[in-house]
Structures are given as C-alpha cells and as structure tokens.
Design a protein around this motif. Structure first.
Motif, PDB file in Angstrom:
ATOM      1  N   GLY A 108      23.455  79.897 -16.718  1.00 45.80           N
ATOM      2  CA  GLY A 108      22.889  78.555 -16.618  1.00 45.80           C
ATOM      3  C   GLY A 108      23.848  77.515 -17.173  1.00 45.80           C
ATOM      4  N   PHE A 109      24.430  77.833 -18.344  1.00 49.29           N
ATOM      5  CA  PHE A 109      25.402  76.934 -18.967  1.00 49.29           C
ATOM      6  C   PHE A 109      26.579  76.692 -18.019  1.00 49.29           C
ATOM      7  CE2 PHE A 109      28.929  75.744 -21.665  1.00 49.29           C
ATOM      8  CZ  PHE A 109      28.353  74.955 -22.646  1.00 49.29           C
ATOM      9  N   ALA A 153      19.716  73.781 -20.385  1.00 50.91           N
ATOM     10  CA  ALA A 153      18.344  73.277 -20.382  1.00 50.91           C
ATOM     11  C   ALA A 153      17.597  73.767 -19.150  1.00 50.91           C
ATOM     12  CB  ALA A 153      18.346  71.746 -20.420  1.00 50.91           C
ATOM     13  N   GLY A 154      18.270  73.738 -17.986  1.00 46.51           N
ATOM     14  CA  GLY A 154      17.637  74.216 -16.754  1.00 46.51           C
ATOM     15  C   GLY A 154      17.334  75.704 -16.828  1.00 46.51           C
ATOM     16  N   ALA A 155      18.282  76.457 -17.414  1.00 46.48           N
ATOM     17  CA  ALA A 155      18.086  77.906 -17.525  1.00 46.48           C
ATOM     18  C   ALA A 155      16.886  78.215 -18.413  1.00 46.48           C
ATOM     19  CB  ALA A 155      19.356  78.561 -18.076  1.00 46.48           C
ATOM     20  N   ILE A 188      12.593  70.461 -25.269  1.00 50.24           N
ATOM     21  CA  ILE A 188      13.810  71.288 -25.143  1.00 50.24           C
ATOM     22  C   ILE A 188      14.800  70.708 -24.130  1.00 50.24           C
ATOM     23  CG2 ILE A 188      14.704  73.576 -24.542  1.00 50.24           C
ATOM     24  CD1 ILE A 188      12.049  74.726 -25.581  1.00 50.24           C
ATOM     25  N   PRO A 189      14.393  70.490 -22.866  1.00 44.99           N
ATOM     26  CA  PRO A 189      15.377  69.950 -21.908  1.00 44.99           C
ATOM     27  C   PRO A 189      15.859  68.557 -22.276  1.00 44.99           C
ATOM     28  CG  PRO A 189      13.188  69.995 -20.923  1.00 44.99           C
ATOM     29  CD  PRO A 189      13.098  70.760 -22.202  1.00 44.99           C
ATOM     30  N   PHE A 226      19.134  71.266 -12.685  1.00 45.80           N
ATOM     31  CA  PHE A 226      18.811  72.056 -11.488  1.00 45.80           C
ATOM     32  C   PHE A 226      19.893  73.095 -11.222  1.00 45.80           C
ATOM     33  CE2 PHE A 226      15.762  68.713 -10.428  1.00 45.80           C
ATOM     34  CZ  PHE A 226      14.723  69.480  -9.956  1.00 45.80           C
ATOM     35  N   MET A 227      21.150  72.676 -11.391  1.00 42.31           N
ATOM     36  CA  MET A 227      22.245  73.598 -11.101  1.00 42.31           C
ATOM     37  C   MET A 227      22.223  74.778 -12.062  1.00 42.31           C
ATOM     38  SD  MET A 227      24.317  73.547  -8.688  1.00 42.31           S
ATOM     39  CE  MET A 227      25.726  74.464  -8.123  1.00 42.31           C
ATOM     40  N   GLY A 228      21.846  74.530 -13.331  1.00 42.55           N
ATOM     41  CA  GLY A 228      21.719  75.619 -14.291  1.00 42.55           C
ATOM     42  C   GLY A 228      20.699  76.645 -13.802  1.00 42.55           C
ATOM     43  N   ALA A 229      19.574  76.144 -13.296  1.00 40.25           N
ATOM     44  CA  ALA A 229      18.534  77.044 -12.799  1.00 40.25           C
ATOM     45  C   ALA A 229      19.003  77.781 -11.547  1.00 40.25           C
ATOM     46  CB  ALA A 229      17.265  76.252 -12.507  1.00 40.25           C
TER      47      ALA A 229
END
Lengths: 353, 307
Positions: A125-126, A259-261, A69-70, A96-99
């Motif tokens: 996250g997006f 992807a991070g989210a 997925i990521p 990371f920033m998305g998370a």
C-alpha cells in the motif's frame, strides 16, 4: 492619508498556531450554527447530538478514531512534502492507489503466515501511494512542472482507474449493483484493539513519531528544510535540492498510500469507491491548520475524525452531513484570519510622521 | 458535405471549450495581478448551483445568470480578503476555497438534485440541423458569444488600458508599483473578484446549458483544467482560447471514439482528458524550458515595510 499602518511583529507567540486554531474552530462553529439556524434546526441540539454520537461511548469514540487514521496519515504525508515547500493535493488518489496496489499484491500472492502477509500488504500500500506520486515528482524535479496541478489531476485518473477495475477485471459478481472488488480473506483483517478501534491506529501513532523524527530530528529533514527554504543556501551547503524534493514526495505519497491500505484492511475489506470519502482533501486542511506539525496533525486529525462521524450520524435527524465539511473548511479560514493578528499589528500613525 | 458526426463533435467541442475558457480567462486576470486563486473549482460550483436554483425557482434565466455570477464573485472575495487584506498564504486559502465551495454548493443544492430545468439557455438563432461550420457557430447560446467578447475585451484591457497596465505592473513588480503610488490592495481585490465572476459565468453555463441539471461534484475537475489552461496559454487571452478549444475537443472526442471505430472502455475514456492535460503541461514546460511567462510576483503577499 492613511491613519493606520501595518507592522510585522518581531516576535510571534509560540502558541500562535494553537490559538489561531481555537479561534478558527469557534468561528466555524458560529458559521455552522448560523447555517443550522437558517435550516430551522436548533444548533445546540445538533452539536450536542454530534458530540454524543462521536465520542460519547467506547464504540462511537473508536469509530471516530478509525476515521482519523486516513486523515492523520495523509496529513503527515502532506506535511513531509511541504518541508521542501511543495504541495501534495493528490493524497485522495494516493489513498486509492494504496488500496489498489494492496489488492493487486493480494490477488497475486499467497502467504500462510497472516502477520507477515499483513505486513507485506501494508508495505505494498505504501509503495502504491509512492508510485502514484512518482510521475508528478519526476515532472517537478526534472522539468519544474507545477506539482499542484499534476498531483490534483492524478486524483481523477486514479479514481477513474478504480472504477474501471471494480467494474471490469476485479468485479465481484456478488457485488451486483454496487460494483466492488472481491473481499479479502478474514485472516488478513487488521485486528481491533479496544471496542471497534483498529490496530491501524497504533500504526498511525508510530508513523506520527516517524514523521516527527524525519521532519524535525533527522539530517534528511534538516536538508529538506534548507532545500525548500532557499535554493542558493542549498547550493552553498552542497545539498541536492532536487533529490530531497523527489524523496520527500515519494515518502509523502507513501504515507497516503498506507492510509488506503489500512482503510481496506480494517474498514471496507475490499476495493470500492468507499475507500476514501474525500479524506485526501480534508487532510490538506488538517495539515495546513497545524502549520505542518506532525503532533498537531495527529490531534487535529482525531478531532476532524470525530467531526466526520458526527456529521454522518446527524443525517438521521435530517441535517446534511456537509455541515461537518463546512465546519472543517471554515475552521481553516478562521485560523488564517486569526494568524494575521498574531503576525501583524496595526499601529496608529503619529502626527509628525 | 460534412457528416453529422463531425458536426456533433464540433458543437460539443465549442461547448466544452466555452465552459473551460471563461473560468480560465477569469483566473488569468486574477493571476496577472499577482494573486493565485486555486479555488476555481469551488467558485464554478457555487456559480453553477446558485444559478440553477434561481432558474428553477424563478424561471428567469437572465436573473439566474446574474445571481450565479454575483454569488461566485462574492464567494471569491473570501479569498481576496484573506490573501490581499490579511496577507495569508494564497495556496492554502485557494485550496480551502475549493473545498468550501464544493461542500457549500452540495449543501444548498441538495433539495434540487434530480430536478429538471423547464427553461434552459437556448441558442440565439435556432437551427435544427446545422450543416456546416458556420451554422454550428451561429447555433450557440448567448454565453458563447459573451465569452468571445470577453476574450477580446480582456486582451484589450490588459494590453491597452491604464487599468490593465496597472494590473500587470503589480503582478510583475510589487515594489516598483508601490513606489509609483498604485493602489495594490484595491487592484488585487478587484482582479480576484472579477476572476470569481468569470468562474461564476462558467458555472451557470454548466448548469443552465451544458448539462441542465444539478448533481454533486458535477464540475468534475474542470476548475483544475482551467488552471492548467492559464499555464498552457502563457497568461495570454488568445492563446488560452486556443488551449480551451484543444481541451474542449479532447473532452468532446472521448465519448465519440467508439463511433470512429476505437474500442475503449468508457471508464478509460473518461480519464483521458486528465492524462492529456498532465502530458501537455509537462511537454509545454519542457519546450519553454521552465520560463512559462508567469507573472513574477504570483503568490507573494504584498507588505510595505515600516516607514
């Protein structure tokens, strides 16, 4: 003088990218075998074990696809940005920033309907990923600052920010020696589809189609290609190349942020350094090897997801997991070598030349 | 009198600058010939780990330096082969060189994580407590002085010798260089491998002197900062050296801020060099109005049309 001359082929085989990938993969397997052989392991045993533990059962297959997925989402983001001939090396930071953005919204809001909440968190996250690439995008568009270096350096900044947050403001006292933020509530976990396969994979399929539409079917994609292809043509066609580059970068960053989210809501369930294990870098290989084609990114992403899982399980028999990474990188080198033979031909110089 | 802290800061600045500068100088030579190599981080890592392993096993530092330099150079020849001979995309190849270099060095360095080096590169003239700037300058190890010599030598070769002028001609105008009969592929291949060798020297400086042990990812983005340095220096050796001193100072200043009375989280201090690098890059591009002095043919593969 030279007996041979190089000539560019007039027509390139349509499946050249695909064949190059296959050849590259075989070369990579050969290199991997060689390394295993040097380490006194039987390559055949190791590879068959990798195969068995990465796609041999429903559980292991779903693990592999979860890992994909990521890779796929970040790879798609890179391919969209490459439509305007720019490079995004910052997918790792954007993941990371998305998370981080997701966790920020999660801490500061509360919505009872979990479906709406999940949707809101994915959107944040997006936006987090898009925010992460905002500065490199502005610097590129306004001043022409090399985006390769700025996006790469943001990775280190965002990773530092993550460590700062999980050791400070967001530190979960229960996490003890492994600093991490507090877990999110179980109500916002992404549900699983079959076995352990996260519904994030369905989002991934959806975004593959979206990326395909944006890149190949939409007016925006067409304008991006012109803007990236030739500055003069863009001017004649009345296309604002800088605007296209700007939005392409934000959208591409957003894909990686998403992807991070998804990684947080389906795998780690909290912000930690484990949100990404180099997915953003592997995604560059995935995107480049497919010639930036969304459907190809989806397929190679699945394969590389399986390779990553295979790489992590063979540690139990004393084989380093770096073998998987080396195979991934060598595949691209092998594919580049193969590409040469699809694009050029070596001709013998005739006597009277 | 200069206080001890300032001396420490000065010393750390020189060491951090040496590390960055050697790699940047190598990349400068490569880019002058029109080849962009984004694999600096990977090459430093390969040089660092191979030098370290040799040093541990043989306790022969001279051999360790040679092995580190040669292995990084050999590693960079992958990039030279793919981009010069096979004319593939330089950005892709360079990026993968970094990824491959980091994973390869992690693989071969794994048994050596946590091992301590018995011998390390000592300073030539050992001064226990340097008191002034001259004593700090004298108190560096051999690679520091090699770096200075390389700077002078590179600047001279690029500007004053036929070989250097050829490199520059190829980087600026491929077609003219070709019609003049210059051996483009050979020159670019050599320039790329020289760049790799420099990165390798930077790598052995890292593991044999700067932080004398090996861990995964210990290059921590220095290869990328070196790439930024080349832009900062406008593809000129002396200006690149100045840039390296500036960046080295910032890297050395970070952990010392607290002793000067600034209360900062150590995690934030760690990311300041990266933030400053980006800001400097933006600032520099603005004041130069986009004309950074880059070789005109950088990133463009050479292909002679059929004749």
């Amino acid at each position: 003088m030279n007996k041979f001359i190089l000539s560019k082929k007039l027509y390139r085989n349509e499946l050249a990218t695909f064949y190059s990938f296959l050849i590259g993969f075989l070369i990579a397997l050969a290199v991997g075998s060689l390394i295993l052989f040097i380490q006194e392991k039987n390559p055949f045993d190791v590879f068959s074990l990798m195969l068995k533990l990465s796609i041999g059962s429903v559980n292991s297959l779903s693990n592999s696809l979860n890992k994909a997925i990521p890779l796929i989402l970040a790879g798609l983001g890179i391919s969209i940005i490459n439509s305007v001939k720019l490079w995004n090396i910052g997918a790792e930071g954007q993941i990371f920033m998305g998370a981080i953005a997701l966790n920020f919204v999660y801490i500061n809001t509360s919505i009872n309907n979990s479906q709406i909440y999940i949707f809101l968190l994915l959107v944040s996250g997006f936006l987090g990923g898009a925010f992460c690439i905002l500065f490199p995008a502005v610097a590129k568009v306004l001043f022409g600052v090399n985006e390769i270096i700025t996006t790469l350096l943001t990775n280190y900044i965002v990773f530092g920010l993550t460590i700062y947050l999980i050791n400070g403001a967001w530190k979960d006292p229960a996490s003890l020696n492994f600093p991490a933020a507090a877990y999110v509530s179980e109500s916002v976990y992404l549900p699983t589809v079959i076995g352990k396969l996260s519904s994030g994979f369905l989002i991934c399929i959806l975004f593959t189609l979206i990326a395909y539409y944006i890149k190949d079917k939409s007016v925006f994609g067409y304008e991006m290609r012109i803007a990236g292809g030739s500055a003069l043509t863009a001017i004649y066609a009345g296309i604002n190349a800088k605007q296209k580059a700007f939005f392409a970068m934000l959208i591409g960053g957003g894909f990686a942020g998403l992807a991070g989210a998804i990684e947080l809501l389906s795998q780690t369930h909290r912000v930690s350094t484990g949100i990404s294990q180099g997915f953003g870098y592997t995604a560059i290989i995935v995107a480049a090897i497919t010639g930036m084609r969304p459907v190809g990114i989806f397929l190679v992403g699945c394969l590389f997801g399986a390779l990553t899982i295979g790489g992590s399980v063979i540690q139990t028999i004393g084989v380093s997991s770096y073998i998987a990474e080396i195979i991934q990188a060598t595949t691209l080198f092998g594919a580049l070598i193969a590409q040469f033979f699809f694009s050029y031909e070596i001709l013998k110089k005739s006597e009277n030349d | 009198m200069i206080d001890v802290q300032l001396i420490g800061l000065l010393n750390a600045t020189l060491q951090a600058a040496t590390l960055l500068f050697i790699a940047a100088l190598g990349e400068l030579i490569t880019e002058k010939s029109g080849i962009l190599n984004l694999g600096v981080e990977g090459m430093i890592s390969v040089g660092a780990v191979s030098g370290f392993i040799t040093a541990i096993n043989t306790e022969n530092l001279f051999l360790a330096v040679i092995v580190g330099v040669l292995s990084a150079s050999a590693f960079s020849s992958i990039h030279a082969f793919v981009t010069v001979v096979l004319k593939q995309d330089q950005t892709v190849s360079g990026l993968i060189l970094t990824i491959l270099g980091l994973s390869l060095s992690s693989l071969i360095g794994k048994p050596y994580v946590g091992k301590k080096l018995e011998v390390k590169l000592e300073s030539l003239i050992d001064i226990e407590e340097p008191l002034n700037i001259f004593q700090v300058l004298l108190n560096q190890n051999l690679i520091f002085y090699i770096a200075i010599l390389l700077m002078i030598f590179t600047a001279y070769v690029l500007k004053k010798t036929m070989f250097g002028r050829r490199i520059e001609a190829i980087g600026e105008d491929l077609k003219s260089a070709d019609s003049m009969g210059l051996k483009i592929a050979k020159t670019q291949f050599i320039a790329t491998c020289v760049g790799g060798a420099f990165a390798g020297l930077s790598g052995v400086y890292l593991t044999l002197s700067y932080v004398p042990y090996w861990t995964d990812g210990m290059t921590s983005g220095r290869g990328w900062i070196a790439l930024a340095l080349v832009i900062f220096g406008g593809w000129k050796p002396y200006r690149t050296a100045f840039g390296a001193l500036l960046f080295g100072f910032l890297e050395a200043l970070g952990p010392r801020l607290q002793t000067y009375g600034f209360e900062m989280s150590p995690y934030i201090v760690k990311i300041t060099p990266y933030i400053i690098t980006i800001l400097v890059l933006v600032f520099l591009t603005i004041i130069k109005n986009g004309n950074t002095g880059a070789p005109k043919n950088i990133g463009i593969p050479f292909f002679r049309e059929n004749r």
